[in-house]
Write a protein that holds these residues in place. Structure first.
Motif, PDB file in Angstrom:
ATOM      1  N   ARG A  72     -31.182 -10.373 -24.550  1.00 51.87           N
ATOM      2  CA  ARG A  72     -30.538 -11.361 -25.333  1.00 51.87           C
ATOM      3  C   ARG A  72     -29.524 -10.409 -26.004  1.00 51.87           C
ATOM      4  N   LYS A  73     -29.313  -9.359 -26.502  1.00 55.62           N
ATOM      5  CA  LYS A  73     -28.350  -8.208 -26.802  1.00 55.62           C
ATOM      6  C   LYS A  73     -27.471  -8.510 -25.734  1.00 55.62           C
ATOM      7  N   GLN A  74     -27.783  -7.840 -24.391  1.00 57.93           N
ATOM      8  CA  GLN A  74     -26.959  -7.758 -23.481  1.00 57.93           C
ATOM      9  C   GLN A  74     -25.901  -9.760 -23.497  1.00 57.93           C
ATOM     10  N   LEU A  75     -26.565 -10.280 -23.494  1.00 59.74           N
ATOM     11  CA  LEU A  75     -25.578 -11.482 -23.601  1.00 59.74           C
ATOM     12  C   LEU A  75     -25.278 -12.216 -24.143  1.00 59.74           C
ATOM     13  N   ASP A  76     -26.245 -12.019 -25.833  1.00 59.31           N
ATOM     14  CA  ASP A  76     -25.560 -12.458 -27.592  1.00 59.31           C
ATOM     15  C   ASP A  76     -23.870 -11.939 -27.914  1.00 59.31           C
ATOM     16  N   THR A  77     -24.082 -10.899 -27.124  1.00 54.88           N
ATOM     17  CA  THR A  77     -22.357 -10.369 -27.884  1.00 54.88           C
ATOM     18  C   THR A  77     -20.791 -10.596 -27.044  1.00 54.88           C
ATOM     19  N   ARG A  78     -20.206 -10.805 -27.918  1.00 55.67           N
ATOM     20  CA  ARG A  78     -18.514 -10.780 -27.004  1.00 55.67           C
ATOM     21  C   ARG A  78     -18.095 -10.666 -25.570  1.00 55.67           C
ATOM     22  N   ALA A  79     -18.734  -8.952 -26.263  1.00 54.99           N
ATOM     23  CA  ALA A  79     -18.211  -8.618 -24.463  1.00 54.99           C
ATOM     24  C   ALA A  79     -18.632  -8.831 -23.527  1.00 54.99           C
ATOM     25  N   GLY A  80     -20.278  -8.656 -24.095  1.00 47.99           N
ATOM     26  CA  GLY A  80     -21.201  -9.344 -22.987  1.00 47.99           C
ATOM     27  C   GLY A  80     -21.209 -10.673 -22.372  1.00 47.99           C
ATOM     28  N   LEU A  81     -20.781 -11.580 -23.124  1.00 46.85           N
ATOM     29  CA  LEU A  81     -20.847 -12.855 -22.836  1.00 46.85           C
ATOM     30  C   LEU A  81     -19.334 -13.302 -21.882  1.00 46.85           C
ATOM     31  N   TRP A  82     -17.853 -12.486 -21.926  1.00 48.55           N
ATOM     32  CA  TRP A  82     -16.589 -12.510 -21.277  1.00 48.55           C
ATOM     33  C   TRP A  82     -17.173 -11.502 -19.930  1.00 48.55           C
ATOM     34  N   LEU A  83     -17.661 -10.570 -20.045  1.00 50.63           N
ATOM     35  CA  LEU A  83     -17.370 -10.264 -19.108  1.00 50.63           C
ATOM     36  C   LEU A  83     -19.112 -10.825 -17.799  1.00 50.63           C
ATOM     37  N   LEU A  84     -19.615 -11.803 -18.226  1.00 54.23           N
ATOM     38  CA  LEU A  84     -20.411 -12.361 -17.105  1.00 54.23           C
ATOM     39  C   LEU A  84     -19.928 -13.594 -17.232  1.00 54.23           C
ATOM     40  N   VAL A  85     -18.207 -13.743 -17.879  1.00 53.46           N
ATOM     41  CA  VAL A  85     -17.607 -15.129 -17.369  1.00 53.46           C
ATOM     42  C   VAL A  85     -16.238 -14.203 -16.509  1.00 53.46           C
ATOM     43  N   SER A  86     -16.158 -13.482 -16.605  1.00 57.38           N
ATOM     44  CA  SER A  86     -15.570 -12.820 -15.732  1.00 57.38           C
ATOM     45  C   SER A  86     -15.993 -12.607 -14.079  1.00 57.38           C
ATOM     46  N   ILE A  87     -17.328 -12.013 -14.929  1.00 62.83           N
ATOM     47  CA  ILE A  87     -17.640 -12.011 -12.777  1.00 62.83           C
ATOM     48  C   ILE A  87     -17.941 -13.138 -12.514  1.00 62.83           C
ATOM     49  N   ALA A  88     -18.274 -14.338 -13.173  1.00 62.86           N
ATOM     50  CA  ALA A  88     -18.180 -15.459 -12.105  1.00 62.86           C
ATOM     51  C   ALA A  88     -16.941 -15.694 -11.927  1.00 62.86           C
ATOM     52  N   VAL A  89     -16.260 -15.710 -12.878  1.00 58.63           N
ATOM     53  CA  VAL A  89     -14.700 -15.925 -12.140  1.00 58.63           C
ATOM     54  C   VAL A  89     -14.384 -15.724 -10.934  1.00 58.63           C
ATOM     55  N   ILE A  90     -14.814 -13.974 -10.726  1.00 58.57           N
ATOM     56  CA  ILE A  90     -13.965 -13.368 -10.293  1.00 58.57           C
ATOM     57  C   ILE A  90     -14.850 -13.425  -8.845  1.00 58.57           C
ATOM     58  N   SER A  91     -16.789 -13.701  -8.633  1.00 58.15           N
ATOM     59  CA  SER A  91     -17.646 -14.563  -7.865  1.00 58.15           C
ATOM     60  C   SER A  91     -17.015 -15.398  -7.005  1.00 58.15           C
ATOM     61  N   ALA A  92     -16.679 -16.593  -7.900  1.00 62.94           N
ATOM     62  CA  ALA A  92     -15.494 -18.036  -7.528  1.00 62.94           C
ATOM     63  C   ALA A  92     -14.061 -17.628  -6.753  1.00 62.94           C
ATOM     64  N   GLY A  93     -14.046 -16.716  -7.122  1.00 64.34           N
ATOM     65  CA  GLY A  93     -12.363 -16.125  -6.497  1.00 64.34           C
ATOM     66  C   GLY A  93     -12.652 -15.826  -4.906  1.00 64.34           C
ATOM     67  N   PHE A  94     -13.618 -14.962  -5.188  1.00 63.87           N
ATOM     68  CA  PHE A  94     -13.904 -14.504  -3.671  1.00 63.87           C
ATOM     69  C   PHE A  94     -14.287 -15.233  -2.622  1.00 63.87           C
ATOM     70  N   ILE A  95     -15.645 -16.304  -3.201  1.00 62.69           N
ATOM     71  CA  ILE A  95     -15.486 -17.653  -2.624  1.00 62.69           C
ATOM     72  C   ILE A  95     -14.907 -18.300  -1.725  1.00 62.69           C
ATOM     73  N   ALA A  96     -14.153 -18.803  -2.584  1.00 64.90           N
ATOM     74  CA  ALA A  96     -12.848 -19.561  -2.487  1.00 64.90           C
ATOM     75  C   ALA A  96     -11.748 -18.470  -1.511  1.00 64.90           C
ATOM     76  N   LEU A  97     -11.787 -17.870  -1.369  1.00 61.57           N
ATOM     77  CA  LEU A  97     -10.586 -16.649  -1.078  1.00 61.57           C
ATOM     78  C   LEU A  97     -11.290 -17.065   0.669  1.00 61.57           C
ATOM     79  N   ASN A  98     -12.849 -16.832   1.058  1.00 60.47           N
ATOM     80  CA  ASN A  98     -13.655 -16.409   2.364  1.00 60.47           C
ATOM     81  C   ASN A  98     -13.304 -18.015   2.697  1.00 60.47           C
ATOM     82  N   LEU A  99     -13.053 -19.104   1.501  1.00 64.63           N
ATOM     83  CA  LEU A  99     -13.820 -20.149   2.513  1.00 64.63           C
ATOM     84  C   LEU A  99     -12.414 -20.962   2.987  1.00 64.63           C
TER      85      LEU A  99
END
Length: 258
Positions: free
Chosen positions: A28-55
């Motif tokens: 919960r500490k890792q997910l509840d902080t603003r930095a942790g949340l935005w880092l996870l969002v960034s990972i999701a966006v980058i992962s989606a970008g790599f999928i789209a690039l390959n696709l």
């Protein structure tokens, strides 16, 4: 005359906090902080970008479930370990160490919970990646004429998941060793990179790099084609880049004042 001494009630020691509860708190500490949340969002966006690039750019025969999963994992391998760094440094940067270690004085147990929760987050991200890649593969089949192979290479997926978990633990190890988020992040990103550059530019370091460079051993691991002599090399590189900083970090946090 006899003096009666009042009975002193025995103080029961507090019950041990269940380890799974500690893991849940650390997660919960890792997910509840603003930095942790935005880092996870960034990972999701980058992962989606790599999928789209390959696709949209890869040849149709390369648009498969395995290849899409590998493409999506690229951003996670780069950024998810930073969650581990912040999980380890949060107690000291946010000045919550006193509260945490009063509730659970066994600091090594708290650090073990940090490692377990960060690793479980890495595994969960891998599961989500498999689902997102499957959806992208279906899109490739229906609209883009992709190969659409559903043959998932178990060795590649297992190797990538193991590499991701090891990198997350390495992030925790560097965080515990330095106890400062910016310094730990710079060290985590910079030291292995400098070593890799040296092995590429200094010819005499080429052979030691097979044993001491995680970029080499982890790449082999993620191909799913580990030979018998590759496992000792992986073990040695993990001991150097994960085991040593982790041992130092556990020793340091066990002795540092909150």
């Amino acid at each position: 005359m006899t003096t009666l001494t009042p009975a002193v009630p025995r103080i029961r020691s507090s019950q041990r906090i269940p380890f799974l509860r500690l893991c849940a708190v650390e997660l919960r500490k890792q997910l509840d902080t603003r930095a942790g949340l935005w880092l996870l969002v960034s990972i999701a966006v980058i992962s989606a970008g790599f999928i789209a690039l390959n696709l949209f750019t890869a040849e149709s025969e390369f648009v498969t479930w395995t290849n899409l999963t590998g493409a999506a994992s690229t951003g996670q391998l780069l950024l998810l370990p930073l969650i581990g760094v912040m999980a380890a440094t949060s107690e000291w940067s946010a000045r919550t160490a006193l509260t945490t270690f009063v509730l659970e004085p066994r600091r090594t147990r708290v650090n073990a919970a940090k490692i377990a929760s960060a690793s479980s987050l890495g595994v969960a991200m891998m599961v989500v990646t498999l689902g997102a890649s499957a959806l992208a593969n279906l899109i490739g089949i229906v609209w883009l004429g992709g190969d659409g192979s559903w043959a998932l290479d178990g060795g590649v997926v297992a190797g990538t998941a193991l590499a991701l978990v090891l990198l997350v633990i390495q992030g925790v190890a560097f965080g515990l060793a330095f106890l400062s988020t910016p310094i730990a992040i710079v060290a985590y990103l910079g030291l292995p990179t400098v070593w890799t550059v040296l092995t590429l530019t200094v010819e005499s370091l080429g052979e030691p790099a097979q044993w001491l460079d995680t970029s080499v051993t982890f790449t082999t691991l993620m191909t799913g084609e580990m030979a018998a002599d590759d496992w000792p090399k992986l073990l040695v590189s993990v001991l150097i880049w994960v085991g040593i900083p982790l041992a130092f970090g556990l020793w340091r946090t066990a002795r540092r004042e909150p």
